[in-house]
Design a protein around this motif. Structure first.
Motif, short mmCIF file in Angstrom:
data_model
loop_
_atom_site.label_atom_id
_atom_site.label_comp_id
_atom_site.label_asym_id
_atom_site.label_seq_id
_atom_site.Cartn_x
_atom_site.Cartn_y
_atom_site.Cartn_z
N ASN A 1 -1.58 -21.28 -25.76
CA ASN A 1 -1.99 -21.14 -27.16
C ASN A 1 -0.75 -21.08 -28.03
OD1 ASN A 1 -3.02 -20.46 -29.63
ND2 ASN A 1 -4.01 -18.57 -28.97
N ARG B 1 -4.37 -15.07 -31.61
CA ARG B 1 -4.86 -14.63 -30.30
C ARG B 1 -6.37 -14.80 -30.16
NH1 ARG B 1 -0.48 -15.09 -29.40
NH2 ARG B 1 -1.52 -16.76 -28.26
N ASP C 1 -7.34 -17.69 -27.94
CA ASP C 1 -6.99 -17.71 -26.52
C ASP C 1 -8.09 -18.30 -25.63
OD1 ASP C 1 -4.50 -16.70 -26.97
OD2 ASP C 1 -4.96 -14.65 -26.33
#
Length: 885
Positions: A349, A354, A357
């Motif tokens: 990534n 995040r 992900d």
């Protein structure tokens, strides 16, 4: 002042520090975002209810809103922060917001202020569980705000052009091209601005990049006007237009404060590929002539996403030194390499977000599935389970999960690496086939580019491109097999399925929450079979056979669209429903063959072999995998089954090490204590066994059901290994413990009844089990135990009655248990030949000779008279190992 940030995410800050408490909860932040967008006019309470709690009834929804408003007013420090009753309004003097300021700037024509406020898509990566209405509202607002942002950039760019400010014009048009990578009009405007600024070669290069983007997403060439202008520049036929205002070399700082310089005079330090996700409009990369040539040309300054989407860029090349270094450090043996064996790594990534992900996990999952359908041997570098289990990993397992180390260990000739980037709403996903020995790319693969909302389609396209490239690398014949397994599920559906899987292994007793997540995944994507397979798996583990049979009926129409692994998984479930232990073992071994290097499949083979008491096969399967990755890292099953196989093979020293490690890693689980009790008893280590029983509370007047089970296991093993006096003392102590109360659960009462049975107190044992049977008349084990009690007590009437009930048992999912209990009765009645015959029939019908937390044949006192029978000893003996006794 409190400030709500909605552009690029969702958070509430106070002087730059994020606010915690009730106001930080996702649903309450979502409520604030709705109020912020509504502005001074506010929004009707009914619309808020429909948006945030669409699945709740009116009373519950109103209560939830009332609680949310109350909690927010309290945490925001004012009753007036949210005003109104029928219409709710956020007081902007107490809580400001970027989205409100953005809309106000657009309304008053302050485009520079609006662009400066735009930190990313509205509520990027934010959703409210169970509310598709909120997600739809957020998507609509996101599109509106993004359109206003792009239009504002265009107006700023044209204003700079009109003022003759070439530097600002290029910067603004570059920013517009980043926001709208598919717009031919924007691409042409940027090219003209670059050409007028004197950077004709950069204008030509942008045409190539724009064409790659359009080809990658729309599979059509770029606009004719873009290609024609690039050709005009290439031939040197273009001349800059005459302007009344001389070009300026700089722009007012206030106007371009958010736009980094695009000057080509400086030579900054090289930037890593991960920096391509930064909001900067300038980045340095190495270009290569083709994916198989590593000779770099002179670095140039270009837009980050533009370089990312160019098909000639090999981001994976930056990973090659890491692959080589990790391979050398792992020091794993290298086997002969198979051209059709491939390692698939989780995609990297590079978005710095995040919440994205799961895309990397889903990309790897779908690549594994697609390559399997093309009959490649695929090793999943994540060592995940069949259904994308994403548990925590033990850091000591780096050599086991590293793609290059796995390739060396398993003889794979190719590693698939990949990464993905995001700029605005556009996502680029790319993959490379890499030689793990030389660390060089093997075959060019065109990246998949498109809107973030189409990520599933992009992954499906990329998986097919990787498969075709892999086939081209190893098989040039006309009949070379490729396969497509359709389109991957949506990321949201995948997330819910993964969350349900993690929940099951973290809290296996909470099937309600697990099934809720799986239902959500299936509802989001009705073509996604994995949630249904997961549910079937949980039902199989819990031995809920009628529900599993129903789940299999629901899955049957999907079989033709399933991949090889999914179909083999269904074969395993079908074998369990039939009680076909050999069929289960065959399916387990086929799943392991389809997933080489997957430790979860090794555990599956070990468990299936153990059911048939094939302990050597189970032992070898476990020793061929790692205890530090996949399910093994987060579940006690690896060490539990390791200890069981070693026990049945008579490897008591090895068993002690496994049991000790099991207890160390999973101190809160009962399996460690049971394994230690078993091996202490087998070794005759009474001091250690007594200490274990003391610590568990097994000696207390009222031991817990778990402590009582531990004492019974210890005593049975002592008796089986030649210590009947010590065993009888423990049985007597267990039988003298306090009787569970009437409201105690059936398991606690059954354990107490078993303690009485083992101690020889048949009268009280019969009373306990008769009471339990009255409450649960369809429990075959209670009928069988009462039959054993009657046989031991010499009650011929009771024996005939219970044996008849067992003989007439018609439960299609009894899986050999009635036959097993008839063997008990026959053995206790002195008919050894019939007892052994019934045991063989029981195994053929699905009775498991070995399982966790069952009374196994070698420790069952009811079968003591059968040890003289060679066929019984064959049942008890571990395959290819010495008898336990």
């Amino acid at each position: 002042m409190l400030r709500l940030l909605t552009l690029g995410g969702l958070s509430l800050v106070d002087d730059g520090a994020q606010v915690t408490g009730a106001a930080s909860q996702r649903s309450r932040l979502a409520l604030l975002s709705i109020l912020a967008v509504a502005g001074p006019a506010g929004i009707a309470r009914e619309k808020v209810l429909a948006c945030l709690w669409p699945e709740s009834d009116d009373e519950r929804a109103r209560h939830a809103l009332k609680q949310a408003v109350y909690a927010l007013r309290r945490d925001l420090g004012s009753e007036h922060a949210i005003a109104g009753t029928a219409t709710l309004c956020l007081d902007a003097t107490l809580v400001s917001s970027d989205v409100r300021d953005f809309d106000d700037a657009i309304a008053r024509g302050d485009d520079a202020a609006a662009v400066a406020l735009y930190a990313g898509p509205f509520l990027d990566g934010v959703f409210v569980r169970g509310s598709a209405e909120f997600d739809q509202w957020a998507a609509t607002e996101r599109a509106r705000i993004e359109r206003a942002h792009v239009d504002a950039i265009g107006r700023l760019a044209r204003a700079a052009e009109a003022a003759g400010d070439t530097v600002a014009s290029v910067a603004w048009w570059r920013r517009a091209a980043t926001a709208e990578p598919l717009s031919g009009r924007t691409a042409l405007s940027l090219m003209r601005a670059l050409a007028e600024a004197g950077d004709v070669s950069e204008a030509i290069q942008h045409a190539r990049i724009h064409d790659a983007v359009v080809q990658g997403q729309l599979d059509t060439p770029a606009d004719d006007a873009v290609l024609a202008f690039a050709e005009e520049l290439r031939r040197g036929e273009w001349t800059p237009p005459l302007r009344n205002t001389p070009p300026r070399v700089s722009a007012p700082a206030a106007q371009v404060a958010e736009v980094p310089s695009t000057s080509t005079s400086a030579t900054p330090a090289p930037t890593s590929p991960s920096a391509m996700s930064e909001p900067s409009d300038a980045i340095q990369v190495e270009r290569v002539a083709s994916p198989v040539s590593a000779a770099p040309r002179r670095p140039r300054w270009v837009g980050p996403f533009a370089i990312a989407i160019a098909a000639i860029v090999i981001v994976a090349a930056a990973l090659m030194p890491g692959l080589r270094a990790k391979r050398d450090a792992s020091n794993v043996p290298t086997t002969s390499r198979s051209a059709r064996r491939i390692v698939v790594a989780t995609f990297t990534n590079n978005t710095r977000d995040r919440t994205l992900d799961p895309i990397g996990e889903l990309a790897a999952d779908w690549l594994v599935r697609t390559l399997l359908e093309a009959e490649f041997e695929v090793i999943d570098a994540r060592n995940s389970s069949l259904f994308a289990f994403r548990g925590s990993r033990d850091t000591s397992a780096a050599a086991t999960t590293d793609p290059a180390a796995l390739a060396a260990r398993h003889g794979a000739a190719t590693v698939v690496t990949g990464s993905y980037y995001r700029q605005g709403d556009t996502l680029l996903i790319e993959a490379s086939l890499v030689d793990p020995v030389r660390g060089v790319p093997l075959h060019p693969i065109r990246p998949a580019v498109g809107p973030h909302a189409t990520v599933s389609s992009l992954l499906g396209v990329l998986a097919n491109r990787v498969t075709v490239a892999m086939v081209a690398s190893v098989d040039s014949t006309a009949g070379a097999r490729t396969a497509s397994v359709g389109e991957p599920p949506s990321v949201e559906a995948y997330e819910h399925a993964s969350r349900g899987w993690e929940m099951f292994f973290a809290r296996p007793g909470d099937t309600t929450s697990v099934f809720r997540e799986l239902r959500r995944a299936a509802a989001i994507d009705t073509t996604y079979s994995t949630p249904l397979l997961m549910r079937a798996y949980v039902l199989d583990v819990k031995e809920r056979w009628p529900q599993l049979a129903q789940a299999m009926q629901e899955l049957e129409p999907r079989r033709g669209r399933m991949g090889r692994v999914e179909r083999e998984t269904m074969a395993l479930f079908e074998a369990d429903l039939r009680g076909d232990l050999l069929g289960r073992l065959r399916a387990s071994r086929e799943l392991q063959r389809l997933s080489p290097g997957n430790v979860d499949m090794a555990l599956l083979v070990a468990v299936s072999a153990s059911y048939l008491n094939m302990s050597s096969l189970a032992y070898d399967a476990l020793n061929g995998s790692s205890p530090n990755v996949g399910i093994n890292a987060v579940s006690p099953m690896y060490w539990s089954w390791h200890a069981v196989s070693e026990h049945t093979m008579g490897k008591f020293d090895d068993e002690l090490r496994s049991a000790t490690e099991l207890a160390r890693r999973f101190p809160s689980q009962r399996y460690g204590a049971l394994a230690l009790a078993r091996v202490y008893a087998a070794r005759g280590d009474m001091a250690a066994l007594e200490s274990l029983l003391d610590k568990s509370g097994a000696r207390s007047p009222a031991p817990s059901p778990e402590a009582l089970a531990l004492a019974l296991e210890a005593a049975r093993e002592l008796r089986a290994h030649g210590r009947p006096r010590e065993a009888d003392a423990i049985f007597a102590r267990a039988a003298s413990s306090s009787r569970p109360s009437a409201d105690a659960g059936p398991d606690a009462r059954a354990r107490y009844g078993l303690a009485l049975y083992e101690a020889g107190d048949l009268v009280r044992a019969r009373e306990v089990f008769s009471s339990l049977l009255a409450s649960d008349p369809n429990n075959v084990d209670l009928v069988g135990r009462l039959g054993s009690i009657a046989a031991r007590a010499g009650d011929s009437v009771g024996v005939r009655q219970m044996d008849r009930r067992l003989a007439e048992w018609r439960d299609p999912y009894a899986l050999g248990r009635p036959l097993y209990w008839r063997a008990h009765i026959a053995a206790l009645s002195g008919d050894g030949t019939e007892a052994v015959a019934q045991l063989h029939r029981a195994v053929a019908a699905g009775y498991r000779l070995m399982d966790l937390e069952i009374v196994t044949l070698h420790e069952d006192r009811d079968f003591e008279s059968l040890w003289a029978d060679s066929t019984f000893r064959e049942l008890v003996r571990a395959q290819s190992g010495p008898p336990v006794r």
